[in-house]
Design a protein around this motif. Structure first.
Motif, PDB file in Angstrom:
ATOM      1  N   PHE A 162       8.257  37.313  69.646  1.00  0.00           N
ATOM      2  CA  PHE A 162       8.553  38.452  68.635  1.00  0.00           C
ATOM      3  C   PHE A 162      10.041  39.187  68.755  1.00  0.00           C
ATOM      4  CE2 PHE A 162       4.525  39.888  66.689  1.00  0.00           C
ATOM      5  CZ  PHE A 162       3.373  39.011  67.058  1.00  0.00           C
ATOM      6  N   GLY A 163      10.185  39.689  67.466  1.00  0.00           N
ATOM      7  CA  GLY A 163      11.662  40.197  67.522  1.00  0.00           C
ATOM      8  C   GLY A 163      11.391  41.906  67.898  1.00  0.00           C
ATOM      9  N   SER A 164      12.110  42.562  67.824  1.00  0.00           N
ATOM     10  CA  SER A 164      12.180  43.918  68.238  1.00  0.00           C
ATOM     11  C   SER A 164      11.851  44.873  67.097  1.00  0.00           C
ATOM     12  CB  SER A 164      13.534  44.522  68.813  1.00  0.00           C
ATOM     13  OG  SER A 164      13.963  43.822  70.035  1.00  0.00           O
ATOM     14  N   GLY A 165      11.718  44.365  65.782  1.00  0.00           N
ATOM     15  CA  GLY A 165      11.254  45.106  64.835  1.00  0.00           C
ATOM     16  C   GLY A 165      12.158  45.809  64.138  1.00  0.00           C
ATOM     17  N   THR A 166      11.730  46.223  62.825  1.00  0.00           N
ATOM     18  CA  THR A 166      12.408  47.252  61.927  1.00  0.00           C
ATOM     19  C   THR A 166      11.668  48.081  61.730  1.00  0.00           C
ATOM     20  OG1 THR A 166      13.756  45.507  60.984  1.00  0.00           O
ATOM     21  CG2 THR A 166      13.453  47.348  59.746  1.00  0.00           C
ATOM     22  N   ARG A 220       4.159  54.890  51.760  1.00  0.00           N
ATOM     23  CA  ARG A 220       2.872  54.399  52.341  1.00  0.00           C
ATOM     24  C   ARG A 220       3.481  52.942  53.195  1.00  0.00           C
ATOM     25  NH1 ARG A 220      -0.829  51.152  48.089  1.00  0.00           N
ATOM     26  NH2 ARG A 220       1.060  51.243  46.448  1.00  0.00           N
ATOM     27  N   ASP A 221       4.688  52.625  52.610  1.00  0.00           N
ATOM     28  CA  ASP A 221       5.306  51.325  53.244  1.00  0.00           C
ATOM     29  C   ASP A 221       5.787  51.616  54.967  1.00  0.00           C
ATOM     30  OD1 ASP A 221       6.485  50.411  50.157  1.00  0.00           O
ATOM     31  OD2 ASP A 221       4.749  49.923  51.091  1.00  0.00           O
ATOM     32  N   SER A 222       5.876  52.866  55.183  1.00  0.00           N
ATOM     33  CA  SER A 222       6.615  53.305  56.370  1.00  0.00           C
ATOM     34  C   SER A 222       5.722  52.585  57.580  1.00  0.00           C
ATOM     35  CB  SER A 222       6.685  54.802  56.590  1.00  0.00           C
ATOM     36  OG  SER A 222       7.473  55.457  55.682  1.00  0.00           O
ATOM     37  N   ALA A 223       6.530  52.026  58.320  1.00  0.00           N
ATOM     38  CA  ALA A 223       5.914  51.057  59.358  1.00  0.00           C
ATOM     39  C   ALA A 223       6.996  50.461  60.281  1.00  0.00           C
ATOM     40  CB  ALA A 223       4.682  50.151  58.818  1.00  0.00           C
ATOM     41  N   VAL A 224       6.608  49.943  61.197  1.00  0.00           N
ATOM     42  CA  VAL A 224       7.405  48.808  62.179  1.00  0.00           C
ATOM     43  C   VAL A 224       7.191  47.495  61.558  1.00  0.00           C
ATOM     44  CG1 VAL A 224       8.044  48.128  64.257  1.00  0.00           C
ATOM     45  CG2 VAL A 224       7.171  50.520  64.125  1.00  0.00           C
ATOM     46  N   TYR A 225       7.896  46.805  61.297  1.00  0.00           N
ATOM     47  CA  TYR A 225       7.857  45.413  60.563  1.00  0.00           C
ATOM     48  C   TYR A 225       8.472  44.330  61.640  1.00  0.00           C
ATOM     49  CZ  TYR A 225       6.862  47.416  56.044  1.00  0.00           C
ATOM     50  OH  TYR A 225       6.248  48.079  55.015  1.00  0.00           O
ATOM     51  N   PHE A 226       7.583  43.510  62.114  1.00  0.00           N
ATOM     52  CA  PHE A 226       7.869  42.627  63.114  1.00  0.00           C
ATOM     53  C   PHE A 226       8.003  40.969  62.424  1.00  0.00           C
ATOM     54  CE2 PHE A 226       7.844  44.952  66.855  1.00  0.00           C
ATOM     55  CZ  PHE A 226       6.994  45.878  66.735  1.00  0.00           C
ATOM     56  N   CYS A 227       8.899  40.326  63.095  1.00  0.00           N
ATOM     57  CA  CYS A 227       8.958  38.996  62.751  1.00  0.00           C
ATOM     58  C   CYS A 227       8.760  38.071  64.001  1.00  0.00           C
ATOM     59  CB  CYS A 227      10.502  38.655  62.264  1.00  0.00           C
ATOM     60  SG  CYS A 227      10.859  37.161  62.264  1.00  0.00           S
ATOM     61  N   ARG A 244      15.780  41.369  57.771  1.00  0.00           N
ATOM     62  CA  ARG A 244      16.009  40.236  57.962  1.00  0.00           C
ATOM     63  C   ARG A 244      15.430  39.727  59.264  1.00  0.00           C
ATOM     64  NH1 ARG A 244      19.885  42.232  54.640  1.00  0.00           N
ATOM     65  NH2 ARG A 244      20.424  40.898  52.875  1.00  0.00           N
ATOM     66  N   CYS A 245      15.464  38.366  59.505  1.00  0.00           N
ATOM     67  CA  CYS A 245      14.902  37.786  60.615  1.00  0.00           C
ATOM     68  C   CYS A 245      15.564  36.603  60.958  1.00  0.00           C
ATOM     69  CB  CYS A 245      13.582  37.528  60.560  1.00  0.00           C
ATOM     70  SG  CYS A 245      12.629  36.599  62.266  1.00  0.00           S
ATOM     71  N   GLN A 246      16.006  36.334  62.275  1.00  0.00           N
ATOM     72  CA  GLN A 246      16.604  34.992  62.671  1.00  0.00           C
ATOM     73  C   GLN A 246      15.674  34.509  63.599  1.00  0.00           C
ATOM     74  OE1 GLN A 246      20.772  35.405  64.090  1.00  0.00           O
ATOM     75  NE2 GLN A 246      20.693  33.290  64.711  1.00  0.00           N
ATOM     76  N   THR A 266      15.843  37.723  66.376  1.00  0.00           N
ATOM     77  CA  THR A 266      16.813  38.792  65.892  1.00  0.00           C
ATOM     78  C   THR A 266      16.310  39.561  64.832  1.00  0.00           C
ATOM     79  OG1 THR A 266      18.594  37.763  67.065  1.00  0.00           O
ATOM     80  CG2 THR A 266      19.033  39.531  65.759  1.00  0.00           C
ATOM     81  N   GLN A 267      16.101  40.832  64.529  1.00  0.00           N
ATOM     82  CA  GLN A 267      15.494  41.273  63.532  1.00  0.00           C
ATOM     83  C   GLN A 267      16.832  42.456  63.140  1.00  0.00           C
ATOM     84  OE1 GLN A 267      11.048  41.867  64.430  1.00  0.00           O
ATOM     85  NE2 GLN A 267      11.609  42.388  62.350  1.00  0.00           N
ATOM     86  N   THR A 268      17.120  42.530  61.758  1.00  0.00           N
ATOM     87  CA  THR A 268      18.171  43.726  61.399  1.00  0.00           C
ATOM     88  C   THR A 268      17.620  44.323  60.103  1.00  0.00           C
ATOM     89  OG1 THR A 268      19.416  41.892  60.041  1.00  0.00           O
ATOM     90  CG2 THR A 268      20.157  42.848  62.539  1.00  0.00           C
TER      91      THR A 268
END
Lengths: 115, 114
Positions: free
Chosen positions: A106-110, A85-92, A22-24, A5-7
């Protein structure tokens, strides 16, 4: 099915603001990865933990990014200050690294947008 | 930095045809994994092949690994429109000390036309 779970799912912030993602991980998994995905660079490994210990964060800009795992149920990725430049999708992703026989979940990403 | 490189970057086929994607990598690996990503979604683990294995099957997926050539291929047989996605190879490679880290290639975009 167990999930990572990513939030939050989406975050829009102004340049210079602090962002915390955050990532659970899945209970029982001993490895957690943070990745960043952009069209230009693809999936970049930012940092990873095994048994909560940071193993490698060489993919992160150290001056603004930090990754922590305060307990086994939470991993955080912080950007301060954020830049466009930090704009992106972040995955855990989490997994059980035991003899190298398991894949990772993988989570669904932020999706982060810095304006 | 990317370890794996997929080939081709994009592939368009008709439903029912087979799709083959290739991956090359540079360093020693513990295993190689293939993932699928539908547009706007997270990655889904498909199959893992260990460095001492040469071929593995899972349903309509067949993966081969040639460690002497540092290459792998993913074959999807009897493709369906629902297989349309990006496919990534990932290598479980040795990082610092005895630690292994998972690094990804840039992916192959597969389009299956009905």
């Amino acid at each position: 099915d167990a999930r990572v779970t990513q939030t939050p799912r989406h975050k829009v912030t102004e340049m210079g603001q602090e962002v915390t993602m955050r990532c659970q991980p899945i209970l029982g998994h001993n490895t957690v990865f943070w990745y960043r995905q952009t069209m230009m660079q693809g999936l970049e490994l930012l940092a990873y933990f095994r048994n909560r210990a940071p193993l490698d964060d060489s993919g992160m800009p150290k001056d603004r990014f930090s990754a922590e795992m305060p307990d086994a149920t939470l991993a955080t990725l912080k950007i301060q200050p954020s830049e466009p430049r930090d704009s992106a999708v972040y995955f855990c992703a989490s997994g059980l690294h035991s003899g190298g026989i398991y894949g990772y979940t993988f989570g669904s990403g932020t999706r982060l947008t810095v304006v | 930095s990317q370890q794996g490189e997929e080939d081709p970057q994009a592939l368009s086929i008709q439903e029912g045809e087979n799709a083959t994607m290739n991956c090359s990598y540079k360093t020693s690996i513990n295993n190689l994994q293939w993932y699928r990503q539908n547009s706007g979604r997270g990655l889904v683990h498909l199959i893992l092949i260990r460095s001492n294995e040469r071929e593995k099957h899972s349903g309509r997926l067949r993966v081969t690994l040639d460690t002497s050539k540092k290459s792998s291929s993913l074959l999807i047989t009897a493709s369906r429109a629902a297989d349309t996605a990006s496919y990534f190879c990932a290598t479980d490679e040795k990082g610092g000390g005895s630690n292994y880290k998972l690094t990804f290639g840039k992916g192959t975009l597969l389009t299956v036309n009905p």
